[in-house]
Design a protein around this motif. Structure first.
Motif, mmCIF file in Angstrom:
data_model
loop_
_atom_site.group_PDB
_atom_site.id
_atom_site.type_symbol
_atom_site.label_atom_id
_atom_site.label_comp_id
_atom_site.label_asym_id
_atom_site.label_seq_id
_atom_site.Cartn_x
_atom_site.Cartn_y
_atom_site.Cartn_z
ATOM 1 N N SER A 262 0.946 -1.373 -0.263
ATOM 2 C CA SER A 262 0.030 -0.463 0.291
ATOM 3 C C SER A 262 1.129 1.172 -0.072
ATOM 4 N N PHE A 263 1.632 1.153 1.028
ATOM 5 C CA PHE A 263 2.718 2.441 0.856
ATOM 6 C C PHE A 263 3.385 2.463 -0.427
ATOM 7 N N ALA A 264 3.541 1.010 -1.233
ATOM 8 C CA ALA A 264 4.569 1.411 -1.958
ATOM 9 C C ALA A 264 3.913 2.564 -3.346
ATOM 10 N N LEU A 265 2.359 1.899 -3.412
ATOM 11 C CA LEU A 265 1.357 2.061 -3.920
ATOM 12 C C LEU A 265 1.188 3.545 -4.324
ATOM 13 N N SER A 266 1.050 4.284 -3.001
ATOM 14 C CA SER A 266 1.005 5.361 -2.974
ATOM 15 C C SER A 266 1.794 6.231 -3.469
ATOM 16 N N ALA A 267 2.836 6.202 -3.152
ATOM 17 C CA ALA A 267 4.457 6.382 -3.744
ATOM 18 C C ALA A 267 4.876 6.804 -5.175
ATOM 19 N N THR A 268 4.165 5.421 -6.017
ATOM 20 C CA THR A 268 4.947 5.315 -6.502
ATOM 21 C C THR A 268 4.004 6.345 -7.943
ATOM 22 N N ALA A 269 2.719 6.455 -6.971
ATOM 23 C CA ALA A 269 0.984 7.619 -7.637
ATOM 24 C C ALA A 269 2.006 8.852 -7.668
ATOM 25 N N ARG A 270 2.442 8.829 -7.044
ATOM 26 C CA ARG A 270 3.312 9.843 -6.925
ATOM 27 C C ARG A 270 4.068 10.634 -7.375
ATOM 28 N N GLU A 271 5.066 9.698 -7.959
ATOM 29 C CA GLU A 271 6.541 10.192 -8.074
ATOM 30 C C GLU A 271 6.197 9.929 -9.925
ATOM 31 N N VAL A 272 4.845 9.465 -10.502
ATOM 32 C CA VAL A 272 4.740 8.890 -11.681
ATOM 33 C C VAL A 272 4.710 10.678 -12.852
ATOM 34 N N SER A 273 6.143 10.179 -12.976
ATOM 35 C CA SER A 273 6.102 12.064 -14.568
ATOM 36 C C SER A 273 6.341 11.600 -15.843
ATOM 37 N N ASP A 274 6.715 10.360 -16.371
ATOM 38 C CA ASP A 274 6.401 10.293 -17.762
ATOM 39 C C ASP A 274 4.951 10.131 -18.687
ATOM 40 N N GLY A 275 5.074 10.299 -19.648
ATOM 41 C CA GLY A 275 3.663 10.559 -20.451
ATOM 42 C C GLY A 275 3.326 12.182 -20.375
ATOM 43 N N SER A 276 1.896 12.234 -21.274
ATOM 44 C CA SER A 276 1.545 13.362 -21.275
ATOM 45 C C SER A 276 0.711 13.585 -19.291
ATOM 46 N N GLU A 277 -0.139 14.701 -19.160
ATOM 47 C CA GLU A 277 -0.337 15.168 -18.802
ATOM 48 C C GLU A 277 -2.143 13.852 -18.077
ATOM 49 N N VAL A 278 -2.470 14.026 -19.074
ATOM 50 C CA VAL A 278 -3.547 12.967 -19.073
ATOM 51 C C VAL A 278 -3.246 11.866 -18.953
ATOM 52 N N GLU A 279 -1.959 10.782 -19.250
ATOM 53 C CA GLU A 279 -1.429 10.325 -18.720
ATOM 54 C C GLU A 279 -1.222 9.525 -17.940
ATOM 55 N N GLN A 280 -0.844 10.697 -17.014
ATOM 56 C CA GLN A 280 -0.374 10.466 -15.399
ATOM 57 C C GLN A 280 -1.096 10.695 -14.784
ATOM 58 N N ARG A 281 -2.330 11.118 -15.249
ATOM 59 C CA ARG A 281 -3.494 11.564 -13.717
ATOM 60 C C ARG A 281 -4.206 10.420 -14.224
ATOM 61 N N ARG A 282 -4.289 9.489 -15.341
ATOM 62 C CA ARG A 282 -5.110 8.115 -15.016
ATOM 63 C C ARG A 282 -4.080 7.013 -14.787
ATOM 64 N N LEU A 283 -2.833 7.192 -14.842
ATOM 65 C CA LEU A 283 -2.293 6.515 -13.913
ATOM 66 C C LEU A 283 -2.130 6.468 -11.694
ATOM 67 N N ARG A 284 -2.168 7.939 -11.754
ATOM 68 C CA ARG A 284 -1.650 8.186 -10.779
ATOM 69 C C ARG A 284 -3.137 7.564 -9.954
ATOM 70 N N GLU A 285 -4.719 8.038 -10.694
ATOM 71 C CA GLU A 285 -5.705 7.239 -9.756
ATOM 72 C C GLU A 285 -5.487 5.566 -9.879
ATOM 73 N N GLY A 286 -5.237 5.155 -11.148
ATOM 74 C CA GLY A 286 -5.342 3.511 -11.007
ATOM 75 C C GLY A 286 -4.698 3.499 -9.321
ATOM 76 N N LEU A 287 -3.461 3.530 -10.088
ATOM 77 C CA LEU A 287 -2.616 3.673 -8.251
ATOM 78 C C LEU A 287 -3.100 3.777 -6.921
ATOM 79 N N GLU A 288 -3.812 5.046 -7.150
ATOM 80 C CA GLU A 288 -3.955 5.685 -5.930
ATOM 81 C C GLU A 288 -5.366 4.781 -5.739
ATOM 82 N N SER A 289 -6.335 3.972 -6.405
ATOM 83 C CA SER A 289 -7.006 2.807 -6.572
ATOM 84 C C SER A 289 -6.685 1.364 -5.596
#
Length: 445
Positions: A262-289
Motif C-alpha cells: 500500500s505504501f509503495a503504491l501510494s509513493a509510486t503514484a506520487r512519483e509518476v512523471s513520464d507521459g502526457s498529463e492525461v496519462e499521468q493522471r490516469r496512472l495516478r488514479e489507477g495506482l491510488e485505487s
C-alpha cells in the motif's frame, strides 16, 4: 497469559459421589425394606401363632373333650357335669389355657370351669354360628367386657378359640378355650427371631456385594469423565494455539506485505512523471485505487485477526477486544449496544471463556439471525459468590430451541460444556421471529 486449559472441573462434593449416594440410598432402602418385611413377617408370624392355637384347640376337642362327653351333660345333669369337669381339669389344665367353656346350639353354657356361668345363655355371633353349623374353628381377641366374662379376673388380652364337637346324643356343641395373648405374642417373637436374621443378612449381603460393583462402575464413569474433560481441554488448548499461530503468521507475513504494498503504491503514484498529463493522471488514479483496495483488504484482514485471536486478550484488554469484535458488525449496518463493566479482576481463564462465548454468539447472530440490533452486556456480581455475567441478545429471526439443531450450533454446545466445567451455566433463549438471547454466568473466585 493463561490459555483455556485452566478451565478445570470443579471438585465434586463427597455427598454427590455415586458410591456415597448409592450407599446412603442402600441403607435407607435396607431400613425401609427391613421395616416392611418385618411388618409382613410379624403378621405372618401372628397368623401362624393363632393357627397353632386353633390346631391345638381342635386336637384337644377331638382327643379329650369329645370322648369325655356323657349323656345328661347337655341337660345339666350334676353328675355328668362333675365328671366332665374332673376330666377337663386333669387333661386340659395348662398354664396358657385361661378358661374352658362348652356351649349348646341355643347359646347356653352347659359347662365352664367358672361354675357360676353354667346355665347362662348368651347370643351367638356370626362366627360362632358358622362353626357350630359347618364345623372348623375360629379365633378372635375376646371382648372381656361381655357379660359372659363378668366373673373373670383381669386377664389382659385374651385369644378365644372355638371349634365344634358332637355330644353322645348327636347334637353339635361349641367347645371354647381362652388363651393368654402373651403366649401368642411370645410365639410370634419366636417365629420372628427365626426369620429376622435371614432377612437382615440377605439385605446386608446384597449391600456388601453391590457396593464394590457400584464403586467400580463409578470409577469407570469418573475416568471416562476425566478423559472427556482432558480431551476437551486439550482440544481447546490446541485450538487456541493454532489460532495464535495463524494470527501471528498473518500479522508478521501477509499484513506486513500488504501494508508495504500500500505504501509503495501510494509513493509510486506520487512519483509518476513520464507521459502526457492525461496519462499521468490516469496512472495516478489507477495506482491510488489499487492502494485504496489494498488498504481496505488490510482493514478486513486486521478485523479477521482480531476475530481469530485478539492481540491483548486479558482482563484489562477484554473491553477493547469486544469493541474490535463488534467493529465489523457496525460496518455491516447493524445497530450495536455495548455495556462492559470493570473486568480488571477477572482471571485469564474466565476472560478467555467470556471472549469465546461473545465471539460465537456474535458470529451466530450475523450468520443465522440477520438482526437489526445487537446488544452485548458484561457485568460482575461482587456478592459472597462473585460471578461474571455475559448477555448477548439480538432481534433477528431466532429459532426453536426444542428442535434438533444442525452442526452450525456445535460451537455453542462446546461452550456450554466449557461453562459447566468452569462451574457456570450457559442459557440460550429463543423463539422463531423473536430473536435470541444467550446468557453466560461463571463464578470467578
Amino acid at each position: 497469559m493463561k490459555s483455556t486449559s485452566s478451565l478445570t472441573q470443579t471438585a465434586r462434593p463427597g455427598w454427590k459421589r455415586p458410591v456415597v449416594q448409592f450407599v446412603a440410598m442402600g441403607v435407607v432402602a435396607a431400613v425401609v425394606l427391613a421395616l416392611i418385611t418385618g411388618w409382613f413377617t410379624q403378621r405372618a408370624a401372628r397368623a401362624e401363632a393363632i393357627h397353632s392355637a386353633q390346631t391345638k384347640t381342635e386336637l384337644l376337642a377331638r382327643a379329650v373333650a369329645e370322648p369325655a362327653l356323657t349323656s345328661g351333660l347337655s341337660d345339666g345333669d350334676a353328675a355328668a357335669v362333675d365328671q366332665f369337669d374332673r376330666l377337663m381339669l386333669d387333661r386340659v389344665s395348662e398354664p396358657e389355657i385361661l378358661r374352658i367353656k362348652l356351649w349348646d346350639a341355643t347359646g347356653h353354657i352347659i359347662y365352664s370351669d367358672e361354675p357360676r356361668l353354667i346355665g347362662d345363655q348368651f347370643p351367638f355371633g356370626s362366627e360362632e354360628l358358622k362353626v357350630i353349623n359347618e364345623g372348623g374353628s375360629e379365633a378372635e381377641v375376646s371382648d372381656l367386657s361381655k357379660s359372659e366374662n363378668r366373673y373373670d379376673p383381669p386377664l389382659g388380652q385374651v385369644l378365644e378359640v372355638y371349634t365344634r364337637v358332637t355330644s353322645p346324643e348327636g347334637e353339635p356343641l361349641l367347645f371354647e378355650l381362652y388363651y393368654s395373648y402373651d403366649d401368642v405374642a411370645q410365639r410370634t417373637d419366636q417365629l420372628l427371631g427365626a426369620f429376622r436374621p435371614i432377612t437382615v443378612a440377605g439385605i446386608l449381603l446384597f449391600l456388601v456385594l453391590a457396593v464394590p460393583l457400584v464403586w467400580l462402575l463409578a470409577r469407570r464413569l469418573d475416568d471416562a469423565a476425566s478423559d472427556r474433560e482432558r480431551l476437551l481441554l486439550v482440544a481447546a488448548q490446541a485450538s487456541d494455539a493454532e489460532r495464535r499461530r495463524i494470527a501471528r503468521d498473518l500479522h508478521d507475513g501477509v499484513v506486513q506485505d500488504l501494508a508495504g504494498t500500500s505504501f509503495a503504491l501510494s509513493a509510486t503514484a506520487r512519483e509518476v512523471s513520464d507521459g502526457s498529463e492525461v496519462e499521468q493522471r490516469r496512472l495516478r488514479e489507477g495506482l491510488e485505487s489499487l492502494a485504496l483496495n489494498v488498504r481496505r483488504s488490510l482493514r478486513s484482514l486486521r478485523s479477521l485477526l482480531v476475530e481469530i485471536y485478539p492481540p491483548d486478550l486479558s482482563s484489562d484488554g477484554l473491553p477493547a477486544a469486544l469493541e474490535d469484535l463488534l467493529a465489523p458488525v457496525v460496518a455491516q449496518g447493524v445497530d450495536v449496544s455495548v455495556d462492559v463493566a470493570d473486568t480488571s479482576e477477572l482471571p485469564d481463564e474466565v476472560v478467555a471463556l467470556v471472549w469465546r462465548t461473545a465471539q460465537e454468539c456474535v458470529r451466530n447472530a450475523l450468520r443465522h439471525g440477520q438482526p437489526d440490533h445487537l446488544t452485548v452486556a458484561l457485568s460482575t456480581d461482587q456478592t459472597s459468590q462473585p460471578t461474571v455475567r455475559l448477555e448477548v441478545s439480538d432481534n433477528g429471526r431466532g429459532f426453536d430451541p426444542t428442535k434438533p439443531q444442525g452442526g452450525d450450533h456445535f460451537g455453542l454446545r462446546g461452550l456450554r460444556d466449557l461453562a459447566l466445567e468452569a462451574g457456570g451455566t450457559l442459557t440460550v433463549t429463543s423463539a422463531v421471529g423473536s430473536g435470541t438471547r444467550v446468557v453466560l454466568e461463571v463464578p470467578w473466585r
